[in-house]
Design a protein around this motif. Structure first.
Motif, PDB file in Angstrom:
ATOM      1  N   LEU A   1       0.855  -1.208  -0.219  1.00 26.50           N
ATOM      2  CA  LEU A   1       0.009   0.089  -0.028  1.00 26.50           C
ATOM      3  C   LEU A   1       0.807   1.402  -0.017  1.00 26.50           C
ATOM      4  CD1 LEU A   1      -3.047  -0.912   2.459  1.00 26.50           C
ATOM      5  CD2 LEU A   1      -2.846  -1.046  -0.122  1.00 26.50           C
ATOM      6  N   ALA A   2       2.219   1.311   0.615  1.00 27.07           N
ATOM      7  CA  ALA A   2       2.767   2.448   0.825  1.00 27.07           C
ATOM      8  C   ALA A   2       4.454   1.813   1.069  1.00 27.07           C
ATOM      9  CB  ALA A   2       2.556   3.016   1.721  1.00 27.07           C
ATOM     10  N   LYS A   3       5.285   2.650   1.159  1.00 29.22           N
ATOM     11  CA  LYS A   3       6.624   2.329   1.018  1.00 29.22           C
ATOM     12  C   LYS A   3       6.989   1.080   1.801  1.00 29.22           C
ATOM     13  CE  LYS A   3      11.286   4.210   1.580  1.00 29.22           C
ATOM     14  NZ  LYS A   3      12.042   5.456   1.906  1.00 29.22           N
ATOM     15  N   SER A   4       6.256   0.978   2.962  1.00 28.56           N
ATOM     16  CA  SER A   4       6.738   0.267   4.121  1.00 28.56           C
ATOM     17  C   SER A   4       5.432  -0.351   4.832  1.00 28.56           C
ATOM     18  CB  SER A   4       7.176   0.667   5.448  1.00 28.56           C
ATOM     19  OG  SER A   4       6.534   2.073   5.954  1.00 28.56           O
ATOM     20  N   VAL A   5       4.221  -0.470   3.931  1.00 25.24           N
ATOM     21  CA  VAL A   5       3.068  -1.019   4.514  1.00 25.24           C
ATOM     22  C   VAL A   5       2.388  -2.031   3.415  1.00 25.24           C
ATOM     23  CG1 VAL A   5       0.621  -0.380   5.255  1.00 25.24           C
ATOM     24  CG2 VAL A   5       2.433   1.094   5.730  1.00 25.24           C
ATOM     25  N   ASP A   6       2.248  -3.038   4.025  1.00 23.95           N
ATOM     26  CA  ASP A   6       1.487  -4.318   3.069  1.00 23.95           C
ATOM     27  C   ASP A   6       0.233  -4.731   3.708  1.00 23.95           C
ATOM     28  OD1 ASP A   6       3.633  -5.242   0.612  1.00 23.95           O
ATOM     29  OD2 ASP A   6       4.958  -4.611   2.456  1.00 23.95           O
ATOM     30  N   ILE A   7      -0.705  -4.887   2.881  1.00 26.36           N
ATOM     31  CA  ILE A   7      -1.921  -5.355   3.246  1.00 26.36           C
ATOM     32  C   ILE A   7      -2.069  -6.946   2.910  1.00 26.36           C
ATOM     33  CG2 ILE A   7      -3.438  -4.716   1.496  1.00 26.36           C
ATOM     34  CD1 ILE A   7      -5.735  -4.281   3.430  1.00 26.36           C
ATOM     35  N   GLU A   8      -2.378  -7.796   3.782  1.00 26.55           N
ATOM     36  CA  GLU A   8      -2.645  -9.105   3.434  1.00 26.55           C
ATOM     37  C   GLU A   8      -4.042  -9.729   3.521  1.00 26.55           C
ATOM     38  OE1 GLU A   8      -1.184 -13.605   4.608  1.00 26.55           O
ATOM     39  OE2 GLU A   8      -1.582 -12.172   5.899  1.00 26.55           O
ATOM     40  N   GLY A   9      -4.780 -10.204   2.654  1.00 26.08           N
ATOM     41  CA  GLY A   9      -6.096 -10.778   3.281  1.00 26.08           C
ATOM     42  C   GLY A   9      -6.574 -11.744   2.239  1.00 26.08           C
ATOM     43  N   SER A  10      -7.438 -12.617   2.950  1.00 24.89           N
ATOM     44  CA  SER A  10      -7.676 -13.809   2.514  1.00 24.89           C
ATOM     45  C   SER A  10      -9.049 -14.604   2.522  1.00 24.89           C
ATOM     46  CB  SER A  10      -6.727 -15.166   3.000  1.00 24.89           C
ATOM     47  OG  SER A  10      -6.632 -15.322   4.390  1.00 24.89           O
ATOM     48  N   ILE A  11      -9.938 -15.265   1.870  1.00 23.28           N
ATOM     49  CA  ILE A  11     -11.109 -15.819   2.072  1.00 23.28           C
ATOM     50  C   ILE A  11     -11.097 -17.159   1.663  1.00 23.28           C
ATOM     51  CG2 ILE A  11     -11.952 -15.087   0.089  1.00 23.28           C
ATOM     52  CD1 ILE A  11     -14.631 -14.469   1.534  1.00 23.28           C
ATOM     53  N   GLY A  12     -11.939 -17.926   2.551  1.00 29.18           N
ATOM     54  CA  GLY A  12     -11.998 -19.453   2.500  1.00 29.18           C
ATOM     55  C   GLY A  12     -13.399 -19.862   2.294  1.00 29.18           C
ATOM     56  N   VAL A  13     -13.672 -20.927   1.575  1.00 30.72           N
ATOM     57  CA  VAL A  13     -15.153 -21.464   1.715  1.00 30.72           C
ATOM     58  C   VAL A  13     -15.110 -23.008   1.683  1.00 30.72           C
ATOM     59  CG1 VAL A  13     -17.207 -21.551   0.325  1.00 30.72           C
ATOM     60  CG2 VAL A  13     -16.119 -19.426   0.343  1.00 30.72           C
ATOM     61  N   GLY A  14     -15.487 -23.539   2.623  1.00 32.03           N
ATOM     62  CA  GLY A  14     -15.242 -25.040   2.690  1.00 32.03           C
ATOM     63  C   GLY A  14     -16.832 -25.571   2.392  1.00 32.03           C
ATOM     64  N   LEU A  15     -16.916 -26.563   1.738  1.00 24.12           N
ATOM     65  CA  LEU A  15     -18.139 -27.213   1.373  1.00 24.12           C
ATOM     66  C   LEU A  15     -18.160 -28.783   1.582  1.00 24.12           C
ATOM     67  CD1 LEU A  15     -18.511 -26.014  -2.381  1.00 24.12           C
ATOM     68  CD2 LEU A  15     -19.467 -24.842  -0.191  1.00 24.12           C
ATOM     69  N   ALA A  16     -19.269 -28.953   2.495  1.00 29.13           N
ATOM     70  CA  ALA A  16     -19.036 -30.435   3.318  1.00 29.13           C
ATOM     71  C   ALA A  16     -20.452 -31.292   3.037  1.00 29.13           C
ATOM     72  CB  ALA A  16     -18.624 -30.301   4.692  1.00 29.13           C
ATOM     73  N   ASP A  17     -20.141 -32.432   3.160  1.00 34.52           N
ATOM     74  CA  ASP A  17     -21.457 -33.555   3.262  1.00 34.52           C
ATOM     75  C   ASP A  17     -21.062 -34.435   3.837  1.00 34.52           C
ATOM     76  OD1 ASP A  17     -23.854 -32.577   1.400  1.00 34.52           O
ATOM     77  OD2 ASP A  17     -22.110 -32.433  -0.342  1.00 34.52           O
ATOM     78  N   LEU A  18     -21.640 -34.720   5.150  1.00 37.37           N
ATOM     79  CA  LEU A  18     -21.264 -35.920   6.043  1.00 37.37           C
ATOM     80  C   LEU A  18     -22.409 -36.570   6.478  1.00 37.37           C
ATOM     81  CD1 LEU A  18     -19.029 -37.107   7.867  1.00 37.37           C
ATOM     82  CD2 LEU A  18     -19.200 -35.039   9.373  1.00 37.37           C
ATOM     83  N   VAL A  19     -22.490 -37.912   6.280  1.00 35.48           N
ATOM     84  CA  VAL A  19     -23.226 -38.885   6.691  1.00 35.48           C
ATOM     85  C   VAL A  19     -22.391 -39.921   7.860  1.00 35.48           C
ATOM     86  CG1 VAL A  19     -25.003 -40.633   6.257  1.00 35.48           C
ATOM     87  CG2 VAL A  19     -24.750 -38.755   4.799  1.00 35.48           C
ATOM     88  N   ALA A  20     -23.086 -40.023   9.167  1.00 35.28           N
ATOM     89  CA  ALA A  20     -22.260 -40.573   9.771  1.00 35.28           C
ATOM     90  C   ALA A  20     -23.231 -41.900  10.371  1.00 35.28           C
ATOM     91  CB  ALA A  20     -21.986 -39.986  11.287  1.00 35.28           C
ATOM     92  N   ALA A  21     -22.577 -43.146  10.625  1.00 33.70           N
ATOM     93  CA  ALA A  21     -23.605 -44.282  11.153  1.00 33.70           C
ATOM     94  C   ALA A  21     -23.342 -44.131  12.735  1.00 33.70           C
ATOM     95  CB  ALA A  21     -22.515 -45.546  10.869  1.00 33.70           C
TER      96      ALA A  21
END
Length: 428
Positions: free
Chosen positions: A200-220
């Motif tokens: 963003l500037a001489k000594s400034v950095d921005i770090e950003g992330s996003i995650g999406v998890g998709l799940a199907d789970l059938v238990a006995a």
């Protein structure tokens, strides 16, 4: 100009670089306030900070139940869940100004790493002790298939200006028949994440992330009445189902701002993170925000940070109908220093979490904290050591916390391990 940008990036990320999960755990349990190579798993844009590197782990070791006649046991006592990841990078600035790597393309592939949200689901769901529908006379066993696959692919691109982008995908799956009938328990989990790391500037950095998890789970769900094995039944419990109003969705994201401070030879790092988990019978929303500093010290590294935390949880599985909200904070700090030789490091870190809980009627239900000492990755104290060979091969270990109290057992007694994790990186 490119050389200046490259130098700034190196300066910004020097503190705490080339970390592994073993180093992070020994150095305070989390890496929210310093940059490390393990961050590639939540933000693939960071691949270009660690080009041409291999990351591997022998897994983690924990105390298992033992009998009086431990010498007669025939069980596998190897560490669990080892993994490996490789990063290959190619600079598009071939023949350009000396010292310039960007633009750069990086690709990575890994096997067997257990995503933290997959660990929430399998092999035994740990998002709540479900109420028994048949009273104390019935024993219940929730059988969840242990997923295979655990494959992840990532890609990143670094622009000539120093900005970075990246994306990745992770998948794991399994389907097993239930003994005695024609039904199946199953798990399918896919996670997609993307991120940026931008100056963003001489000594400034921005770090950003996003995650999406998709799940199907059938238990006995096997339920036994009394002591007669014949008097039992098995039913299916769907714990995650995307087709049912998104009840198999996990979303999380974070933003960090790295501001280089010459006065401390390190960074000031404000951070905000949030996650939302929606499963059948379980919902959770969490927010964390705070700030920390990291700094290079004489022959070592130090960090500390303070965060505010909020967690809202709702459980409604079978007869359970419970809702709680918790507000509090977490303090963490870690110190690493070369000892005797430049290639040998000792580490110590701590993490203290304290939350006040209320139920859905606003009644206080007490305070909770992270474990004081149970050898888990989230207890109070972490101790570790590291070996650094020519800044290329790095091996990190988390020491068993009782090692200094049981040292003689290494030679004459039943003490069975001196470390709980062992992880390494190699730059080529």
């Amino acid at each position: 100009m490119k050389r200046i940008i490259g130098c700034l990036l190196v300066g910004t990320f020097a503190a705490g670089s080339f970390a592994t999960d073993a180093r992070i755990i020994a150095l305070g349990r989390h890496d929210n306030f310093f940059m490390d190579d393990f961050s590639i798993y939540r933000n693939p844009a960071n691949l270009n900070i660690y080009p041409n590197m291999g990351i591997g782990s022998a897994g983690y070791y924990f105390d298992r139940d033992t009998t009086e006649f431990a010498a007669l046991q025939r069980t596998n006592r190897d560490p669990e869940r080892p993994y490996a990841t490789g990063i290959l990078s190619y600079s598009l600035a071939q023949g350009a100004e000396s010292g310039t790597q960007y633009p750069m393309v990086s690709l990575a592939g890994g096997f067997n790493r257990t995503d933290k949200y997959l660990q929430l689901l399998t092999p035994n769901p740990d998002f709540g002790d479900f109420a028994e529908a048949f009273g104390d006379s019935a024993a219940r066993e929730l059988i969840v298939p242990d997923p295979v696959g655990k494959i992840e692919l990532m890609g990143g691109y670094a622009f000539g200006t120093g900005g970075m982008v990246g994306a990745g995908v992770y998948t794991a799956f399994q389907r097993e028949p239930i003994p005695g009938n024609d039904e199946y328990s199953s798990v399918t989990y896919t996670r997609i994440n993307a991120g940026v790391n931008w100056p963003l500037a001489k000594s400034v950095d921005i770090e950003g992330s996003i995650g999406v998890g998709l799940a199907d789970l059938v238990a006995a769900n096997r339920i036994q009445f009394g002591t007669d094995m014949a008097d039992s039944t098995t039913i299916l419990d769907t714990l995650a189902d995307l087709s049912d109003g998104g009840a198999g969705l996990i979303v999380n994201g974070e933003v960090r701002l790295f501001t280089a401070l010459m006065a401390i030879n390190g960074d000031l790092v404000p951070r905000f993170g949030a996650e939302r988990i929606r499963l059948k019978g379980f919902e959770q929303d969490a927010i964390s925000f705070g700030a920390g500093v990291n700094m290079n010290i004489d022959r070592g590294f130090f960090w500390l940070g303070l965060e505010g935390l909020y967690k809202g949880t709702k459980k409604s599985f079978w007869l359970m109908n419970e809702e709680t909200n918790a507000v509090g904070g977490r303090f963490g700090a870690g110190l690493e220093r070369n000892v005797v030789w430049d290639w040998f490091l000792l580490r110590v870190g701590l993490s203290k979490t304290l939350l006040h809980q209320w139920d859905n009627n606003g009644n206080s239900v007490g305070w909770i904290q992270n474990a004081e000492a149970n050898a888990s990755d989230d207890d109070f104290l972490g101790i570790g050591l590291g070996i650094n060979i020519e800044n290329r091969l790095k091996i990190d270990a988390v020491l068993a916390e009782d090692l200094f109290y049981t040292l003689t057992n290494l030679f004459s007694g039943p003490h069975d391990h001196i470390a709980t994790r062992l992880t390494a990186t190699y730059s080529f």
